[in-house]
Every structure is written in structure tokens, then in C-alpha cells.
Scaffold this active site. Sequence first.
Site, short mmCIF file in Angstrom:
data_model
loop_
_atom_site.label_atom_id
_atom_site.label_comp_id
_atom_site.label_asym_id
_atom_site.label_seq_id
_atom_site.Cartn_x
_atom_site.Cartn_y
_atom_site.Cartn_z
N HIS A 188 43.98 -35.93 -14.79
CA HIS A 188 44.57 -35.43 -13.55
C HIS A 188 43.54 -34.53 -12.87
O HIS A 188 43.07 -33.55 -13.46
CB HIS A 188 45.83 -34.61 -13.87
CG HIS A 188 46.58 -34.16 -12.66
ND1 HIS A 188 47.31 -35.02 -11.86
CD2 HIS A 188 46.72 -32.92 -12.09
CE1 HIS A 188 47.87 -34.34 -10.87
NE2 HIS A 188 47.53 -33.07 -10.98
N SER A 191 45.18 -39.47 -11.79
CA SER A 191 46.12 -38.93 -10.82
C SER A 191 45.45 -37.77 -10.10
O SER A 191 44.49 -37.19 -10.61
CB SER A 191 47.42 -38.49 -11.49
OG SER A 191 47.18 -37.57 -12.54
N PHE A 244 39.40 -17.96 -10.01
CA PHE A 244 40.66 -18.66 -10.19
C PHE A 244 40.95 -18.83 -11.69
O PHE A 244 42.09 -18.64 -12.15
CB PHE A 244 40.60 -20.02 -9.50
CG PHE A 244 41.89 -20.79 -9.53
CD1 PHE A 244 43.12 -20.14 -9.52
CD2 PHE A 244 41.88 -22.18 -9.57
CE1 PHE A 244 44.31 -20.85 -9.54
CE2 PHE A 244 43.07 -22.90 -9.60
CZ PHE A 244 44.28 -22.23 -9.58
N ASP A 299 55.17 -19.17 -9.34
CA ASP A 299 54.64 -17.80 -9.29
C ASP A 299 55.46 -16.95 -8.34
O ASP A 299 55.92 -17.43 -7.29
CB ASP A 299 53.18 -17.83 -8.81
CG ASP A 299 52.27 -18.57 -9.77
OD1 ASP A 299 52.49 -18.43 -11.00
OD2 ASP A 299 51.37 -19.29 -9.32
N GLU A 323 45.88 -34.16 -7.47
CA GLU A 323 46.75 -33.12 -6.92
C GLU A 323 46.23 -32.67 -5.57
O GLU A 323 45.03 -32.44 -5.38
CB GLU A 323 46.81 -31.92 -7.86
CG GLU A 323 47.70 -30.79 -7.31
CD GLU A 323 47.87 -29.64 -8.28
OE1 GLU A 323 48.51 -29.87 -9.33
OE2 GLU A 323 47.34 -28.55 -8.01
#
Length: 301
Positions: free
Chosen positions: A269, A15, A219, A109, A17
Amino acid sequence: MRTSRRTDSLDLGISFEFFPPKSEKMEETLWASIERLAPLKPNFVSVTYGAGGSTRERTHNTVARLIRETGLQPAAHLTCVDATRAEVDDVIRAYRAAGVRHIVALRGDPAGGVGARYEPHAGGYASTPDLIRGIRDIGDFDITVSAYPERHPESPDLLADIALLKRKVEAGATRAITQFFFDNDVFERYVEKVRAAGIDIPIIPGLVPVHNFAQTAQFAKRAGASVPDWLARRFEGLEDDPHTRQLVAAAVAAEQAFDLVDRGFRDFHFYTMNRADLVYAICHLLGQRPQKAAAEVEAAA
């Protein structure tokens, strides 16, 4: 690299994103990436929701276009930050009207960004389990949630984080996707703890190709994900060599995925960052082929 492995025998689920574009140029890049990756027939593709719900309209538009123009199954992100229950419920109903049947339910967030403290909206959903119950009240959605192999940065410890995941499952979550990680031992120990806690939904490892090591490391720091020294050494001296950096990034991510396969995991993913080439190369190394190419090969056999 494992050159002797028969990748065509692997039965994997993948999958992807994406995040909604902020400009016309970014929109072109996004849809070029979707067009590139769609033939790999992912189980679903998720579309993110910005901090404080800042991309709500753009997320909905991207998801709606995915449904209209592709055969992909979109999973729309949804958060409960800075919104009333009525506002969130309207988004859920709009997703359902657009044909969405899969939601990624997240607390979200704060709009203030890094360092901002989360405060539930006075008239909103207080937590992810509350949000999941609200989604369930509106429709029979497939609901994915987040998981954190190295704990969420705001959690006191990993056990508290796993306890929250269990509450999400009890509320109706059907699968979890992890924050990205680079140490497979950490992930495997996490899954063992999750199973010991009585959580039996699929835990899908989230993998991120390293387009830029410095940015990824920053990150990771914000997300609470550790960056092993060996990974830093792989990219050392490649700051001004994007071609070699891309080759190394593909090898590193494929190596991680192959190791996870050896440990018994079959679903992955990919956080694409709206860029297709690295993800496509990694999937190719894992034996994934466009459906059309596979059919042609079968016909020629």
C-alpha cells in the site's frame, strides 16, 4: 539495486492512498495523479479523512467522483472522532448509497492535532471495534483497519496494540494496512507477533516514498515510526537537489519493496501524498505495467 531480478514474474497486489484536496490547484494535482496511476489497476484506492472528521464532505465528494468517473475501487476512510453515532451512521449510509463497499475504519485523530488527547464523543462510537460493529450493522462492507509495527504512539506497548488489533478483527475487520516504516526487520517481527496472537487477516505493509526527507522524518516522529541512520545518509546533502533526491527516493522505496518480496510479502500500500511520479516509478521497477501496455505486448508476441 537487484538488476538481475525478473520483475515481470512477480504477482503483486498494489493499492494507493490519496487525501481530499483543499483547493482547486490541489484538486488538479490529485486527479492528475489518479489518472497517472489508474492504469496500473490497483486492488483499491483509499481516500483519507482529516483529524476530527474535518474533511468529511471533501472525502465523500472525492470517493463519489472516483466511482462515477473511474473504474477504481475506492476505500473510504471513516473515523468516530467528534461525531455522534447517528452522524457516523449517516456517513456510512451515504457511502453505501454512492456505491462504496470498502471502508477504512479508524478511531481518528482529535481535532486539536498533535498532543491533543482523544476523548470519545458522549453519544458516539467509543473505539474502532465499536465503529466496525456499527458498520457491520448497516451493510456488508469490506473493512480495513490500521496496524502499527512500532506501536501506536498512544499505546502503552506493542502487545497492547496487537491486542487492540485482535479486537478489531473479532469485530469484523478483513485486512490491516500498516503505518509506514523503513526497517523491514521491524515489520517482519511484528507480523510474527500478530500471527502468534491468532490474527490471520492480511497485514499489508504501508510504504511511503520520501519526497522530502526532513518532512518525512518529522511525520515519522509524530507517528511513532523510526528513521534509520542509513536512510538519513542516503538523502544527506540533497536538500537543494530535488532531481537527485527523487532518483534516490525511488531507489530506496523499490529496494525496500524488493526485500519484502524476498521475505514472502506480495501486497503493498503506497502513501502517495497525491503525487504520482515517484509511486509510478517504484511500481514500474516492481514489474507493474499499465493494462493497455500489457495487452499490446501480448498481442505483439
